[in-house]
Design an enzyme around this catalytic site. Structure first.
Site, PDB file in Angstrom:
ATOM      1  CG  ASN A 245      -0.615  -0.294   2.348  1.00  0.00           C
ATOM      2  OD1 ASN A 245       0.744  -0.970   2.679  1.00  0.00           O
ATOM      3  ND2 ASN A 245      -1.028   0.367   3.232  1.00  0.00           N
TER       4      ASN A 245
ATOM      5  CB  SER B 266      -2.773  -9.477   5.877  1.00  0.00           C
ATOM      6  OG  SER B 266      -2.228 -10.817   5.466  1.00  0.00           O
TER       7      SER B 266
ATOM      8  CD  GLU C 247       5.300  -2.190  12.479  1.00  0.00           C
ATOM      9  OE1 GLU C 247       4.350  -1.912  12.587  1.00  0.00           O
ATOM     10  OE2 GLU C 247       6.448  -2.228  13.257  1.00  0.00           O
TER      11      GLU C 247
ATOM     12  CB  CYS D 299      -1.510  -0.108   7.929  1.00  0.00           C
ATOM     13  SG  CYS D 299      -0.063   0.921   8.563  1.00  0.00           S
TER      14      CYS D 299
ATOM     15  CD  GLU E  88      -6.508  -3.623   7.730  1.00  0.00           C
ATOM     16  OE1 GLU E  88      -6.119  -4.845   8.129  1.00  0.00           O
ATOM     17  OE2 GLU E  88      -5.902  -2.494   7.579  1.00  0.00           O
TER      18      GLU E  88
HETATM   19  P1  NAD Z   1      -0.123  -9.399   2.809  1.00  0.00           P
HETATM   20  O1  NAD Z   1      -0.272 -10.066   4.215  1.00  0.00           O
HETATM   21  O2  NAD Z   1      -1.051 -10.169   1.837  1.00  0.00           O
HETATM   22  O3  NAD Z   1       1.220  -9.510   1.885  1.00  0.00           O
HETATM   23  C1  NAD Z   1       2.419  -9.005   2.595  1.00  0.00           C
HETATM   24  C2  NAD Z   1       3.494  -9.900   2.139  1.00  0.00           C
HETATM   25  O4  NAD Z   1       3.284 -11.433   2.605  1.00  0.00           O
HETATM   26  C3  NAD Z   1       3.706  -9.821   0.524  1.00  0.00           C
HETATM   27  O5  NAD Z   1       5.137  -9.934   0.483  1.00  0.00           O
HETATM   28  C4  NAD Z   1       3.463 -11.190   0.016  1.00  0.00           C
HETATM   29  O6  NAD Z   1       4.151 -11.674  -0.868  1.00  0.00           O
HETATM   30  C5  NAD Z   1       3.527 -12.000   1.317  1.00  0.00           C
HETATM   31  N1  NAD Z   1       2.249 -13.243   1.363  1.00  0.00           N
HETATM   32  C6  NAD Z   1       1.123 -13.127   1.030  1.00  0.00           C
HETATM   33  N2  NAD Z   1       0.566 -14.501   1.141  1.00  0.00           N
HETATM   34  C7  NAD Z   1       1.640 -15.130   1.740  1.00  0.00           C
HETATM   35  C8  NAD Z   1       1.608 -16.468   2.204  1.00  0.00           C
HETATM   36  N3  NAD Z   1       0.567 -17.313   2.294  1.00  0.00           N
HETATM   37  N4  NAD Z   1       2.711 -17.002   2.529  1.00  0.00           N
HETATM   38  C9  NAD Z   1       3.835 -16.195   2.797  1.00  0.00           C
HETATM   39  N5  NAD Z   1       3.925 -15.090   2.250  1.00  0.00           N
HETATM   40  C10 NAD Z   1       2.621 -14.422   1.799  1.00  0.00           C
HETATM   41  O7  NAD Z   1      -0.630  -7.938   2.897  1.00  0.00           O
HETATM   42  P2  NAD Z   1      -0.741  -6.742   2.028  1.00  0.00           P
HETATM   43  O8  NAD Z   1      -1.938  -7.015   1.366  1.00  0.00           O
HETATM   44  O9  NAD Z   1       0.405  -6.364   1.336  1.00  0.00           O
HETATM   45  O10 NAD Z   1      -0.990  -5.589   2.998  1.00  0.00           O
HETATM   46  C11 NAD Z   1      -2.532  -5.326   3.653  1.00  0.00           C
HETATM   47  C12 NAD Z   1      -2.302  -5.714   5.118  1.00  0.00           C
HETATM   48  O11 NAD Z   1      -0.977  -5.068   5.733  1.00  0.00           O
HETATM   49  C13 NAD Z   1      -3.281  -4.832   5.878  1.00  0.00           C
HETATM   50  O12 NAD Z   1      -3.779  -5.748   6.880  1.00  0.00           O
HETATM   51  C14 NAD Z   1      -2.800  -3.567   6.562  1.00  0.00           C
HETATM   52  O13 NAD Z   1      -3.349  -3.103   7.626  1.00  0.00           O
HETATM   53  C15 NAD Z   1      -1.191  -4.126   6.806  1.00  0.00           C
HETATM   54  N6  NAD Z   1      -0.233  -3.003   6.906  1.00  0.00           N
HETATM   55  C16 NAD Z   1       0.240  -2.747   8.069  1.00  0.00           C
HETATM   56  C17 NAD Z   1       1.204  -1.776   7.996  1.00  0.00           C
HETATM   57  C18 NAD Z   1       1.914  -1.504   9.372  1.00  0.00           C
HETATM   58  O14 NAD Z   1       2.772  -0.599   9.567  1.00  0.00           O
HETATM   59  N7  NAD Z   1       1.634  -2.190  10.547  1.00  0.00           N
HETATM   60  C19 NAD Z   1       1.642  -0.975   7.083  1.00  0.00           C
HETATM   61  C20 NAD Z   1       0.806  -1.552   5.908  1.00  0.00           C
HETATM   62  C21 NAD Z   1      -0.149  -2.233   5.801  1.00  0.00           C
END
Ligand code: NAD
Length: 455
Positions: free
Chosen positions: A113, A187, A208, A242, A330
């Site tokens: 994001n 996530s 995070e 987020c 969310e």
């Molecule tokens: P996501 O969890 O889908 O993906 C994040 C990473 O995980 C990517 O690099 C992806 O390749 C990897 N991934 C995805 N599925 C996987 C699996 N099954 N096994 C191993 N790796 C996998 O998250 P997103 O869609 O990129 O981001 C959205 C989420 O992130 C929201 O919940 C948001 O709140 C959170 N977020 C948190 C922060 C923070 O600072 N706390 C910042 C930004 C986003």
């Protein structure tokens, strides 16, 4: 192939090159220069991915990366210094000190994001701490991921800082290796996968994550300013933030006024790609997920979906309840459910029945309400009469609690996330108390008790 990179990075780490703060500073300066030289490529790539404008990309990503690098450059010597601490009587005579030590070879996994900031800022913290880094940006904004990989891999030693592109398969392979630290942004469900894989090798993690961050608007608030800041924080990046306020709890006596003012503020903001204050929903999957959250019966503003452009207009739903579809997960999109509350205690109870949010916001002039919300709700971080901006102050640690995350970063907090603090007691050899040696006599026990001051 990935295994070789970890081995290469461990070998590089063992050369001790990263122990020198001059080396770290020179690499951070190089990173800043590389980013500056590639700014126009970065703007082009992110616009192709989800129409994020140059203004938005600079103000919500690059400026924060430069600030993080500058903060590290200015404070690195201070953060890395060996810190003397007091020595207790039991250990007299001795010196006690704490040596900050880099954790080693680290893996950073980014989210999509804010694809530049969420990938590069944790890496900056790791490099400042003297670690080597393998970075895997999110695969969803593929042009952005490509630019990050090219910028870093063309300019840095593979043993020190390297980018691997890829999705689930590549991440799965990476997280099963024996890193010295994994830093993950994403996530909650994937956070659990990361945590489980890391646990197999006892790899420490920072997670995070996300969650449903509430905003409470009470009857004493400055309505015009509250709405202005809430609308800005909710709809920036089309709600794909987020720490975006996920939903609003508004006091019954000002609920109609709040909704009316919110609609006016959205209209005044004139959200559009041309005005640089709108981005696309990242992909069709997320567009479909968000569409399913829009309840036409409750929409009082917006609700338009443009499939071709992957666009949802800023949407307000009122009056909502915790049973609504939009309140089950969310939102992470431009949809704002507004729930009425009458009793603040009951509203706080409702929030506390759910997982601890990443952020929470309260809009009020009442000291009592502010104190109550800040002390009775557990959440990562947030604001009083403000949204989002707490993450733009690197003195404030950013991170969640419970389901919204584990560990923090930004500024020195980021340095600490990649550092082990080694405790040393350093004794001269000219004096030794005989107390700890045999034989154990009643007299010695009496002295020991006096030293420990146990009555
Ligand atoms: P996501 O969890 O889908 O993906 C994040 C990473 O995980 C990517 O690099 C992806 O390749 C990897 N991934 C995805 N599925 C996987 C699996 N099954 N096994 C191993 N790796 C996998 O998250 P997103 O869609 O990129 O981001 C959205 C989420 O992130 C929201 O919940 C948001 O709140 C959170 N977020 C948190 C922060 C923070 O600072 N706390 C910042 C930004 C986003």
């Amino acid at each position: 192939m990935n295994k070789n990179i970890l081995t290469t990075q461990k070998e590089f780490y063992r050369t001790q090159a990263t122990r020198s703060t001059d080396f770290r500073k020179s690499q951070l300066k190089k990173l800043k220069r590389v980013l500056k030289e590639n700014e126009s490529r970065m703007y082009e790539a992110i616009y192709l991915d989800f129409k994020k404008s140059e203004f938005d990309t600079y103000s919500s990503e690059l400026a924060l990366i430069y600030a993080e690098i500058n903060d590290a450059l200015n404070n690195l010597d201070y953060w890395s210094r060996t810190k003397r601490v007091g020595t207790n009587l039991l250990n007299f005579p001795a010196q006690s000190y704490i040596i900050p030590e880099p954790l080693g070879s680290c893996l950073v996994l980014g989210a999509w994001n804010y694809p530049y900031m969420l990938s590069i800022n944790p890496a900056v913290a790791a490099l400042a701490a003297g670690c080597t880094v393998v970075l895997k940006p999110s695969e969803l904004p593929k042009n952005t991921s490509r630019v990050i990989a090219e910028m870093i891999n063309d300019n840095f030693d593979i043993g020190f800082f390297h980018v691997i592109e890829g999705g689930v398969e590549e991440t799965t392979e990476l997280i099963n290796q024996k890193w010295d630290k994994i830093f993950f942004t994403g996530s909650v469900p994937v956070g659990k996968i990361i945590y489980q894989s890391a646990a197999k090798n006892l790899v420490p993690v920072t997670l995070e994550l996300g969650g449903k961050s509430p905003a409470i608007v009470d009857e004493t608030c400055n309505m015009a300013m509250s709405v202005k800041r809430l609308v800005w924080g909710k709809f920036m990046n089309s709600g794909q933030t987020c720490i975006s306020p996920d939903y609003v709890l508004v006091h019954k006596s000002v609920a109609d006024q709040f909704v009316e003012q919110t609609i006016k503020e959205i209209e005044k903001s004139a959200y559009s790609f041309d005005n640089c204050n709108l981005v696309q929903i990242i992909n069709q999957k997320n567009l479909n997920r968000l569409k399913a959250m829009i309840d036409p019966k409750r929409v009082v503003h917006g609700g338009e979906v443009n499939e071709q452009e992957r666009y949802i207009s800023p949407t307000v739903m009122f009056p909502c309840s915790y049973d609504d579809v939009a309140m089950q997960e969310e939102i992470f999109g431009p949809i704002l459910p507004v729930i009425i509350y009458e009793d603040l205690d009951a509203a706080i109870q409702e929030i506390n029945k759910r997982e601890k949010p990443l952020a929470a916001y309260v809009f009020t002039k009442s000291k009592r309400v502010r104190k109550k919300v800040l002390s009775e709700i557990s959440f990562g971080g947030g604001g009083v009469n403000e949204t989002i901006m707490h993450i733009a102050n690197s003195n404030l640690p950013h991170g969640g609690v419970g389901h919204s995350g584990l560990g923090t970063y930004h500024g020195e907090h980021g340095f600490r996330a990649f550092t082990h603090y080694k405790s040393i007691i350093d004794k001269p050899t000219w004096f030794e108390l005989s107390l700890k040696y045999f034989p154990q006599t009643p007299f010695k026990l009496k002295i020991v008790k006096q030293i420990f001051r146990i009555k």
